[in-house]
Design a protein around this motif. Structure first.
Motif, PDB file in Angstrom:
ATOM      1  N   ARG A   2     -47.905   9.911  39.384  1.00  0.00           N
ATOM      2  CA  ARG A   2     -47.279  10.729  38.326  1.00  0.00           C
ATOM      3  C   ARG A   2     -45.806  10.875  38.699  1.00  0.00           C
ATOM      4  NH1 ARG A   2     -51.516  12.958  40.489  1.00  0.00           N
ATOM      5  NH2 ARG A   2     -50.284  14.611  41.446  1.00  0.00           N
ATOM      6  N   GLY A   3     -44.964  10.060  38.049  1.00  0.00           N
ATOM      7  CA  GLY A   3     -43.618   9.952  38.586  1.00  0.00           C
ATOM      8  C   GLY A   3     -42.479  10.254  37.643  1.00  0.00           C
ATOM      9  N   ALA A   4     -41.320  10.432  38.274  1.00  0.00           N
ATOM     10  CA  ALA A   4     -40.051  10.508  37.557  1.00  0.00           C
ATOM     11  C   ALA A   4     -39.126   9.498  38.221  1.00  0.00           C
ATOM     12  CB  ALA A   4     -39.463  11.901  37.654  1.00  0.00           C
ATOM     13  N   MET A   5     -38.196   8.951  37.462  1.00  0.00           N
ATOM     14  CA  MET A   5     -37.192   8.056  38.049  1.00  0.00           C
ATOM     15  C   MET A   5     -35.807   8.625  37.801  1.00  0.00           C
ATOM     16  SD  MET A   5     -35.692   4.398  37.049  1.00  0.00           S
ATOM     17  CE  MET A   5     -34.311   5.271  36.328  1.00  0.00           C
ATOM     18  N   LEU A   6     -34.966   8.540  38.818  1.00  0.00           N
ATOM     19  CA  LEU A   6     -33.584   8.986  38.661  1.00  0.00           C
ATOM     20  C   LEU A   6     -32.659   7.816  38.988  1.00  0.00           C
ATOM     21  CD1 LEU A   6     -31.513  11.228  38.139  1.00  0.00           C
ATOM     22  CD2 LEU A   6     -31.734  11.891  40.542  1.00  0.00           C
TER      23      LEU A   6
END
Ligand code: TNX
Length: 528
Positions: free
Chosen positions: A178-182
């Motif tokens: 369960r991810g976010a990318m920056l």
């Protein structure tokens, strides 16, 4: 005092007592535990009579004295101490349990909870949080935070009461990723900003932060064997202002901070396209041996590493070895997107060779969906963002897919035509649009069992600082976190928007500059 006067006084005391009790009970939701809005929504919540009160005598009790449990206990203590002003000491649990305390324990016997699930039991005036692993405890702690009044997130001492209604929550995620990318390449974000982002995403039980560390506009990670990557390639960013980079020490500090919050860092070095920063730093990486100019615009797809040179693979191998060395997580992301100026007959062997390099380093490859055009190694993962047929091609080769559909999960898309920041090549993505999709049915040919998880990327061509980041990320990230965690039976916008609206005071207390979408019934200034 006359009897009449005494009777009158008694009446006044009774009435004011009634109002006092009323106002105290206001502090805990009248519908009990199951009426509290939680994001992500837990698998099961059962209410029971009674409640738990956090007081200055409360402590956090851990079973045994493991380093991991102590770290988690201290983390919880830190989260509760600021707004309550209570000391919240972390102790080894005594034999007899006392009301007012929070007990954290690891028990390996609850199969259903899996690696990241937890059981939260609020009973007899105390909280018992148990899980198979520290990760589960960490997730349960996020639930405890949301069960307390929103002002628990305040950065100054607030008046109580600090109560939670009794009951039981059993909870575990649907997807393990369960991810976010920056994107720190288009605009650089300082270590403290990245830490704040880690705090924000982990509060919603996300467990991956993918850092896009290189692109045409900048190179952001120190590589000791190739120092000009940062001295030259790190100096620029979109708009022509000064860029920046993380030293390996700073990167390790981010990795450690993340791991204490159940977050795995996935570093991305984009290749063979999106490589102007390296091509400008080292002339020898270009087929014509001439360095390119640094680039601060926002076009994509105009650069490529020289796929026919052995030096290119030496470069990649050096970079990825240094990165693997400081990345404890299992994945290295190799980009692979939008290589418009690399011929397909060069692209395919290039990606094949890079997969081999990563395999030798003991890591698993993730790449944007175009890498499915190559021969995928077992254990390579395809990140779907644009082309469904690439995702399907990946599945046909036995790869698992990370779902990041641009039209739903891209946090850099404008909400609507009035949004100042962001892009809109994938359409406008209002808060309902980013929530109303099901990873398991979105792409025909990519089924639940083919999916590793979900990721929400934030590209930063137009996003220059934390305040702007928050306007784009919040509240959409909460919806992505909810749908990555939820059991398949939930996921209804009309139900979700109420829960989201109830997060307003909490987001405010956290000082998060969220976008107040008109589609959401925001509830502000709660009585508690
Ligand atoms: C496409 S998504 C890109 C990025 C851009 C983004 C902007 C992807 C794999 N590549 O290079 O920043 O669009 O939304």
């Amino acid at each position: 005092m006359s009897i009449k006067r005494q009777k009158q006084l008694f009446k006044i005391i009774l009435i004011s007592g009634f109002f006092l009790i009323q106002s105290i009970s206001f502090a805990i939701p009248s519908g009990g535990l199951s009426s509290i809005s939680l994001i992500p929504k837990p698998v099961s919540v059962t209410s029971a009579p009674g409640n738990f009160s956090l007081t200055k005598k409360s402590s956090i009790c851990i079973s045994g004295k493991s380093h991991e449990l102590t770290t988690i206990g201290e983390y919880l203590s830190g989260k509760l101490r600021t707004a309550t002003g209570f000391e919240m000491v972390v102790n080894a649990a005594a034999k007899t349990k006392a009301s007012g305390n929070i007990y954290l324990s690891i028990s390996k016997f609850d199969k259903q909870l899996g690696d990241e699930g937890y059981q939260l039991s609020i009973k007899g005036g105390m909280i018992n949080l148990s899980a198979n692993n520290p990760a589960g405890l960490f997730n349960g702690i996020q639930t405890i935070r949301q069960l307390l009044p929103p002002k628990i997130e305040s950065s100054s001492i607030q008046p109580g009461p600090w109560q939670i209604p009794a009951g039981t929550i059993r909870d575990f995620p649907e997807y393990s990723y369960r991810g976010a990318m920056l994107d720190v390449a288009r605009h650089f974000f300082q270590v403290d900003d990245v830490k704040r982002y880690i705090d924000q995403i982990s509060a919603y039980k996300m467990n991956v932060l993918h850092l896009h560390l290189s692109d045409d506009q900048g190179w952001r990670i120190e590589i000791k064997k190739w120092p000009k990557l940062t001295s030259i390639g790190g100096s620029s960013q979109v708009g022509g202002e000064k860029g920046g980079f993380y030293t390996q020490k700073q990167y390790s500090e981010i990795v450690k901070y993340a791991s204490e919050r159940n977050i795995t860092i996935i570093p991305e070095i984009d290749m063979p396209g999106h490589t102007n920063a390296s091509l400008a730093s080292y002339p020898e990486l270009n087929c014509n041996n001439k360095a390119t100019e640094l680039y601060s615009g926002t076009e994509v797809g105009f650069t490529s590493l020289c796929t026919s040179k052995d030096l290119t693979y030496q470069f990649i191998s050096d970079v990825l070895s240094e990165l693997a060395e400081i990345t404890p997580g299992p994945y290295l992301h190799i980009g692979g997107d939008e290589s418009h100026v690399t011929k397909l007959e060069d692209y395919i062997p290039f990606v094949n060779r890079v997969q081999e390099i990563v395999g030798k380093l003991g890591k698993k490859v993730i790449g944007w969906d175009e890498i499915a055009l190559s021969t995928l190694r077992p254990n390579s993962f395809v990140q779907y963002w644009a082309k469904a047929e690439n995702a399907v091609l990946g599945v046909k080769q036995g790869a698992k897919v990370i779902m990041s559909p641009a039209a739903n999960s891209y946090l850099d898309m404008k909400y609507d035509s009035t949004t100042l920041l962001g892009l809109h090549w994938a359409g406008y993505v209002e808060v309902d649009q980013s929530y109303n999709w099901d990873p398991a049915t979105l792409v025909k040919g990519v089924a639940k069992e083919n999916i590793l998880g979900v990721e929400a990327p934030l590209w930063t061509e137009t996003v220059t600082n934390m305040n702007e980041l928050e306007q784009m990320v919040f509240p959409r990230l909460l919806g992505i976190a909810d749908l990555a965690w939820r059991s398949s039976s939930s996921g209804n916008w009309n139900e979700y928007k109420i829960r989201l609206g109830n997060q307003a005071e909490r987001l405010k207390a956290l000082n998060i500059a969220y976008y107040p979408s008109k589609l959401v019934p925001w509830v502000t200034q709660l009585k508690n």
